[in-house]
Design an enzyme around this catalytic site. Structure first.
Site, mmCIF file in Angstrom:
data_model
loop_
_atom_site.group_PDB
_atom_site.id
_atom_site.type_symbol
_atom_site.label_atom_id
_atom_site.label_comp_id
_atom_site.label_asym_id
_atom_site.label_seq_id
_atom_site.Cartn_x
_atom_site.Cartn_y
_atom_site.Cartn_z
ATOM 1 N N CYS A 7 0.817 -1.205 0.000
ATOM 2 C CA CYS A 7 0.000 0.000 0.000
ATOM 3 C C CYS A 7 0.853 1.258 0.000
ATOM 4 C CB CYS A 7 -0.933 -0.018 1.197
ATOM 5 S SG CYS A 7 -1.943 -1.487 1.185
ATOM 6 N N GLU A 8 1.548 1.490 -1.081
ATOM 7 C CA GLU A 8 2.359 2.691 -1.305
ATOM 8 C C GLU A 8 2.365 2.918 -2.809
ATOM 9 O OE1 GLU A 8 4.155 4.453 1.016
ATOM 10 O OE2 GLU A 8 3.891 3.053 2.686
#
Ligand SMILES: *Cc1c(COP(=O)(O)O)cnc(C)c1O
Length: 427
Positions: free
Chosen positions: A354-355
């Protein structure tokens, strides 16, 4: 000179490591999976030693590039020494059977206990990067009843013209000592009774793609060595010229190892102005490991947007951080050669983390044949790949396999969830 595909080629339509299909490795060990070629590690190492024949030298593999015990052990068996930056790496190098006299302890921030650990073995030398470090090392060495050989790390202020995060030899960088500091130390050696100033070391950066920064740094180092010798009143024994020679990831044209070693011979060999009187230490990491490994990953999903597709694979930035950290390029190939055909579409190849920086390639042309469930390989991931892997997003780190011809060995099993939480408590 190795390029990304020297040891990883399509055989019968399947991308392989030496003689073994990556498809077979993936089905046996799962993905994401690091696969290495033994030959690929050995060849550059031997190219360096061959190029330096006739010169008293020691090649110390930079452990941080790929610290797996099997990799260190295979290089140690070939005769390599090791360059370390922590006591963890010291333990690895010794566990892998490295001759302690071929070990150089580098690193800009060694703690007292790390020094003590190093001092407990007959290492080749310590590279020292500050006056405070020298003072502490001298005291610990004295307490251990030793006189320890050190090289002072000289910051030659040359621009390696590489990514700012991997340039280390400029005045503005945190590494090394300035000229005046080194001369001051040499003049006052008796202030440091536990150490012997026996050499100078440099390391100007990484992924350097031309010889001129090396050439500049070698000249400055020789000049510095002469000045240190006159302050010391005796000759230095060795010069550690660091690592940093680049490899091909894409279409770069790094100098060949032969050209690099010829430059070393020209500067330090028997026909040079210093007539081969220094032992030359080298600390290559990427040059040896960079093109010796690939990261095999499976496509989880493919989703289409108007002008591009997103290919979501099961490897993430936690498994390979170089693209996110240095905007580095890795060639990405479908493992099945047939999937290279078909229509090319612009794709972002991304991981599950989640980046937004969890992206291995953006706007990369990629075949529309690569579909969910297919395998891809991220090339040139033998150095600073698994070594920099983390467990971010509570992801377990990949397994590692070493291929030797048509045989292979699992050299690190895949981490499990239990590994991940082993040191935690619920309270
Ligand atoms: C990282 C490092 C190396 C290895 O650099 P490469 O670019 O991988 O060759 C060598 N010496 C020191 C001191 C380092 O920090």
């Amino acid at each position: 000179m190795s390029d990304p595909l020297t040891y990883f080629q399509y055989r019968n339509g399947i991308l392989s490591a030496e003689e073994l299909s990556l498809e077979e490795m993936a089905s046996q060990f799962g993905t994401p999976l690091y696969v290495y070629s033994k030959e690929a590690f050995k060849n550059p190492f031997h190219a360096i030693t061959t190029g330096l024949a006739g010169l008293n030298h020691l090649v110390c593999f930079a452990v941080k590039a790929n610290p797996n015990l099997s990799i260190l052990s295979l290089l140690a068996k070939e005769g390599a020494g090791m360059d370390l930056v922590s006591s963890g790496e010291l333990k690895r190098a010794l566990r892998a059977g490295t001759d302690p006299q071929k070990i150089v302890f580098s690193g800009v921030g060694k703690s007292a206990s790390e020094m003590d650990e190093g001092l407990a073995h007959p290492l080749h030398s310590f590279n020292v990067e500050s006056v405070s470090e020298l003072r502490l090392l001298s005291a610990r060495s004295r307490a251990a009843g030793k006189k320890t050989r050190v090289a002072l790390r000289f910051n030659p202020d040359v621009d390696p013209k590489t990514h700012p995060y991997i340039s280390t030899g400029l005045k503005k960088n945190k590494f090394g000592l300035q000229r005046a500091e080194i001369l001051e130390i040499a003049r006052n050696q008796k202030l440091y009774p536990g150490i012997e100033v026996a050499g100078l070391s440099i390391h100007i950066g990484s992924q350097i793609l031309s010889l001129s920064p090396f050439s500049d740094a070698f000249l400055k180092t020789k000049k510095m060595a002469a000045d240190v010798e006159s302050s010391l009143g005796k000759p230095l024994q060795f010069l550690d010229i660091g690592g940093g020679l680049g490899v091909r990831y894409r279409n770069e044209k790094p100098p060949t190892i032969a050209k690099y070693t010829a430059l070393v011979q020209k500067n330090f060999g028997s026909k040079s102005d210093v007539r081969g009187r220094y032992r030359i230490l080298l600390e290559p990491g990427r040059t040896i490991a960079g093109n010796a490994g690939v990261l095999v990953s499976r496509v989880l999903f493919r989703k289409s947007r108007k002008n591009k597709d997103f290919i979501i694979i099961d490897a993430g930035m936690n498994d390979l951080i170089r693209p996110a950290l240095y905007q580095s390029y890795h060639e990405i190939l479908p493992v099945n050669e047939d999937h290279r055909k078909g229509k090319s579409r612009k794709c972002d190849i991304v991981g599950p983390v989640c980046e937004s920086s969890d992206c291995f390639a953006s706007d990369r042309p990629f075949s529309d044949r690569v579909a969910e469930g297919d395998l891809v390989a991220l090339l040139s991931t033998g150095a600073y790949g698994m070594s920099m892997a983390s467990q971010y997003n509570s992801r377990t780190r990949p397994a590692e396999v070493l291929v030797d011809g048509s045989s292979y060995r699992l050299i690190r099993r895949r981490e499990t969830f239990e590994d991940l939480i082993r040191d935690e408590v619920v309270r």
